[in-house]
Scaffold this motif. Structure first.
Motif, PDB file in Angstrom:
ATOM      1  N   UNK A 114       6.488   6.119   2.154  1.00 13.90           N
ATOM      2  CA  UNK A 114       7.125   6.344   0.798  1.00 13.90           C
ATOM      3  C   UNK A 114       8.378   6.032   0.656  1.00 13.90           C
ATOM      4  N   UNK A 115       9.197   5.756   1.549  1.00  9.87           N
ATOM      5  CA  UNK A 115      10.482   5.335   1.446  1.00  9.87           C
ATOM      6  C   UNK A 115      10.458   3.803   1.183  1.00  9.87           C
ATOM      7  N   UNK A 116       9.681   3.213   1.685  1.00  7.45           N
ATOM      8  CA  UNK A 116       9.350   1.794   1.493  1.00  7.45           C
ATOM      9  C   UNK A 116       9.124   1.230   0.349  1.00  7.45           C
ATOM     10  N   UNK A 176      -2.467   6.831   1.620  1.00  6.43           N
ATOM     11  CA  UNK A 176      -2.639   7.482   0.178  1.00  6.43           C
ATOM     12  C   UNK A 176      -1.786   8.469   0.017  1.00  6.43           C
ATOM     13  N   UNK A 177      -1.621   9.412   0.961  1.00  2.00           N
ATOM     14  CA  UNK A 177      -0.563  10.346   0.772  1.00  2.00           C
ATOM     15  C   UNK A 177       0.861   9.975   0.537  1.00  2.00           C
ATOM     16  N   UNK A 226       4.975   9.978  -6.397  1.00  2.00           N
ATOM     17  CA  UNK A 226       4.745  10.470  -7.599  1.00  2.00           C
ATOM     18  C   UNK A 226       3.399   9.791  -8.203  1.00  2.00           C
ATOM     19  N   UNK A 227       2.807   9.096  -7.463  1.00  2.00           N
ATOM     20  CA  UNK A 227       1.655   8.549  -7.981  1.00  2.00           C
ATOM     21  C   UNK A 227       0.267   9.452  -7.898  1.00  2.00           C
ATOM     22  N   UNK A 228      -0.772   8.692  -8.273  1.00  2.00           N
ATOM     23  CA  UNK A 228      -2.221   9.403  -8.075  1.00  2.00           C
ATOM     24  C   UNK A 228      -3.100   8.391  -7.344  1.00  2.00           C
ATOM     25  N   UNK A 284      -7.274   2.781  -4.246  1.00  2.00           N
ATOM     26  CA  UNK A 284      -6.519   2.278  -5.219  1.00  2.00           C
ATOM     27  C   UNK A 284      -6.066   3.533  -6.011  1.00  2.00           C
ATOM     28  N   UNK A 285      -4.710   3.216  -6.302  1.00  2.00           N
ATOM     29  CA  UNK A 285      -3.858   4.593  -6.978  1.00  2.00           C
ATOM     30  C   UNK A 285      -3.031   3.825  -7.794  1.00  2.00           C
ATOM     31  N   UNK A 286      -2.052   4.390  -8.340  1.00  2.00           N
ATOM     32  CA  UNK A 286      -0.994   4.211  -9.364  1.00  2.00           C
ATOM     33  C   UNK A 286       0.194   4.733  -9.424  1.00  2.00           C
ATOM     34  N   UNK A 287       1.356   4.453  -9.235  1.00  2.00           N
ATOM     35  CA  UNK A 287       2.576   5.118  -9.532  1.00  2.00           C
ATOM     36  C   UNK A 287       3.204   4.664 -11.001  1.00  2.00           C
ATOM     37  N   UNK A 288       3.096   5.764 -11.660  1.00  2.00           N
ATOM     38  CA  UNK A 288       3.396   5.183 -12.982  1.00  2.00           C
ATOM     39  C   UNK A 288       2.674   4.170 -13.733  1.00  2.00           C
ATOM     40  N   UNK A 289       3.160   2.961 -13.987  1.00  2.00           N
ATOM     41  CA  UNK A 289       2.268   2.015 -14.408  1.00  2.00           C
ATOM     42  C   UNK A 289       2.124   0.942 -13.507  1.00  2.00           C
ATOM     43  N   UNK A 290       2.519   1.243 -12.165  1.00  2.00           N
ATOM     44  CA  UNK A 290       2.459   0.259 -11.053  1.00  2.00           C
ATOM     45  C   UNK A 290       1.156   0.335 -10.111  1.00  2.00           C
ATOM     46  N   UNK A 291       0.195  -0.631 -10.066  1.00  2.00           N
ATOM     47  CA  UNK A 291      -0.874  -0.172  -9.403  1.00  2.00           C
ATOM     48  C   UNK A 291      -0.443  -0.192  -7.664  1.00  2.00           C
ATOM     49  N   UNK A 292      -1.004   0.767  -7.116  1.00  2.00           N
ATOM     50  CA  UNK A 292      -0.693   0.845  -5.589  1.00  2.00           C
ATOM     51  C   UNK A 292      -1.776   0.758  -4.991  1.00  2.00           C
ATOM     52  N   UNK A 293      -2.066  -0.026  -3.911  1.00  2.00           N
ATOM     53  CA  UNK A 293      -3.194  -0.173  -3.212  1.00  2.00           C
ATOM     54  C   UNK A 293      -3.087  -0.318  -1.895  1.00  2.00           C
TER      55      UNK A 293
END
Length: 539
Positions: free
Chosen positions: A217-219, A247-248, A254-256, A272-281
């Motif tokens: 999460x820090x990275x 995923x955690x 702050x993502x889902x 596949x997730x998202x933090x605000x409007x940024x895709x996070x995979x």
């Protein structure tokens, strides 16, 4: 259109020849419109009964029909070629994701058997120069009523389009466990970087952390602060649940998590997730390999600016089986040895008398770095994937060899080089090993054509897909070098005088692929005194 046998006579002027016929001195090709001269030549050759097509009022000739219907396929990111033999090809101008209107394409193909449109598969990534579709008029003409219905169907419709890839900034987090080897980290970084750059993106410096939620999460926070528009996480171990470590970390940032798992194999364990409007995979383990897998499906859509959600990923199952495997009782296709990459040779023509630059030999002109012009051209060829490299010498052969001394290339001398370029081509083709599948015909006076350009031409070569002749272009103009499949070597060898191989192109239009280049290097040869003077500014 009236089609059938007819008695050869003057009344056939304007009719279309259905089959190629030989006369005493030439071949009249099928599709040729007969005139007084061709009718006389056929009579002289002993022909009396021939098969022709005669247009009726309202019929639209194949070339005109192809041109008119092809115009409806034009659009942003697309280039529609000129009609040839009733065929119009559509090419990509930019990298992106191909989108089709399957219902519209099927409707056009159902309209009348005279009109056919074939395309690549929907949602395929494409590169500049890729052929996306081919529209072919089957008969020699289309009835006017059919053309009216086809144009009415196409009006206002977009049957194919390319959603261009955007330039995105991508962040990569790699977590570590004691058992994970350094090589695995390096392979993941390299494979990811290639995926990103291939789609026009840039990658921030990767961040390595321990395989724990808080450090990951820090990275993520550091990469977001650096402007990452897409976050990729390569976990040290495969994800087994939405609540797993990687995923955690997305949730802790702050993502889902919107989707865990995808119907693409390899690639099932993508998260596949998202933090605000940024895709996070969270990447599946197979993403460490450059081979196609599920992450490629997702990246294509993200870089094309398309929304990704649960339903989108679920829809990727059709076409998502990317591998075969031994446990299947009956393999889908017979197993054979992997197809080896074809051998692509390069022939560098360096035999000319340099008459336009006389008394100097243009190929020996010194560049600012001390190399001869021909050496600069040859060094680019040697740096490419082409192998072997054959240099054809003629005029001042000893000096050309000296200028290229120490380089890994084979020399062959064209004994009759003074008779023209055809003799150089013959000598080069004759020197090719049997295992060579195709050859790049390179000009020794084009020192600006670099290895990357040559490799793009080689990458575009695929005779099984109809890409047997590869031609570079810049803003619609064709340049050099040209790559030729082996099956055209005999026609090249049959040339005479100062004829280049380009005259063969008209006979094989369906086998040509054009590769658009960003600069004009493929158009610039240096064969005059003025052109050679400009070399002073070339690094």
């Amino acid at each position: 259109m009236i089609f059938g046998p007819a008695r050869l006579g003057d009344d056939l002027a304007g009719a279309i020849l259905a089959h190629s016929l030989k006369t005493t001195d030439r071949l009249i090709p099928k599709g040729a419109m007969l005139d007084a001269a061709s009718i006389a030549a056929l009579r002289a050759a002993g022909h009396s009964d021939i098969t022709v097509a005669r247009l009726e009022p309202g019929d639209v000739p194949e070339a005109e029909a192809a041109r008119r219907l092809g115009a409806y396929l034009s659009g942003p990111g697309l280039r529609v070629a000129a009609p040839v033999h009733g065929r119009v090809n559509v090419f990509a101008r930019s990298s992106g994701l191909l989108h089709l209107d399957p219902a519209g394409i099927t409707a056009l193909n159902t309209l009348d058997e005279a009109i056919t449109l074939g395309t690549l598969a929907d949602s395929m990534p494409v590169a500049p120069g890729d052929m996306l579709a081919t529209l072919k008029i089957i008969p020699f003409a289309v009835p006017g009523a059919v053309m009216d219905r086809a144009e009415a169907l196409l009006a206002g419709e977009t049957l194919l389009a390319v959603a261009p890839f955007r330039s995105m900034v991508v962040g990569l987090v790699l977590s570590r466990l004691p058992h994970l080897k350094d090589a695995a980290i390096r392979n993941t970084i390299e494979a990811t970087r290639r995926r990103v750059t291939a789609r026009g993106g840039t990658m921030l410096d990767p961040i390595e952390t321990s395989h724990e939620t808080a450090p990951i999460a820090g990275a993520i926070a550091r990469l977001r602060a650096s402007g990452a528009e897409l976050l990729l996480i390569a976990g040290a171990s495969a994800v087994t649940d939405r609540a797993d470590v990687a995923p955690a970390a997305i949730v802790a940032s702050g993502g889902t998590i919107e989707r865990f798992g995808m119907p693409v194999d390899p690639g099932n364990l993508l998260c596949f997730g998202r933090i605000g409007g940024v895709p996070a995979i969270v990447l599946p383990g197979c993403a460490r390999s450059p081979k196609q897998n599920g992450i490629d499906f997702v990246l294509d859509r993200i870089f094309a600016g398309e929304a990704i959600d649960n339903a989108t990923i679920a829809s990727m199952g059709i076409g998502g089986l990317l591998k075969d495997f031994t446990p299947r009782p009956a393999p889908r296709i017979p197993r054979t040895a992997p197809k080896a990459a074809p051998f692509i040779a390069a022939i560098v023509l360096a035999a000319g008398r340099s008459s336009r630059a006389a008394p100097a030999n243009k190929l020996l002109t010194a560049l600012p770095d001390g190399r001869a012009l021909v050496a600069a051209a040859a060094d680019h060829v040697l740096a490419s994937r082409a192998d072997p490299v054959i240099v054809v010498t003629g005029h001042q052969a000893d000096l050309i060899r000296a200028a290229l001394a120490g380089r890994k290339m084979r020399f062959v001398h064209a004994l009759r080089f003074a008779e023209g370029m055809a003799e150089s081509l013959k000598a080069g083709i004759a020197a090719l090993p049997e295992q060579v599948a195709a050859a790049l015909i390179c000009l020794g006076d084009m020192p600006l054509v670099d290895a990357a350009t040559l490799d793009r031409l080689i990458a575009a070569y695929d005779p099984d897909e109809g890409r047997a002749i590869v031609i570079p272009t810049h803003r619609g103009r064709r340049g050099n070098p040209v790559l030729w499949d082996r099956r055209f070597f005999a026609e090249i060898v049959a040339l005479g005088g100062d004829a280049g191989a380009r005259q063969i192109l008209a006979r094989h239009m369906d086998e040509i692929v054009e590769v658009e280049m960003d600069d004009d290097a493929v158009l610039r040869d240096f064969d005059t005194k003025d052109a050679l003077t400009s070399l002073k500014g070339i690094p």
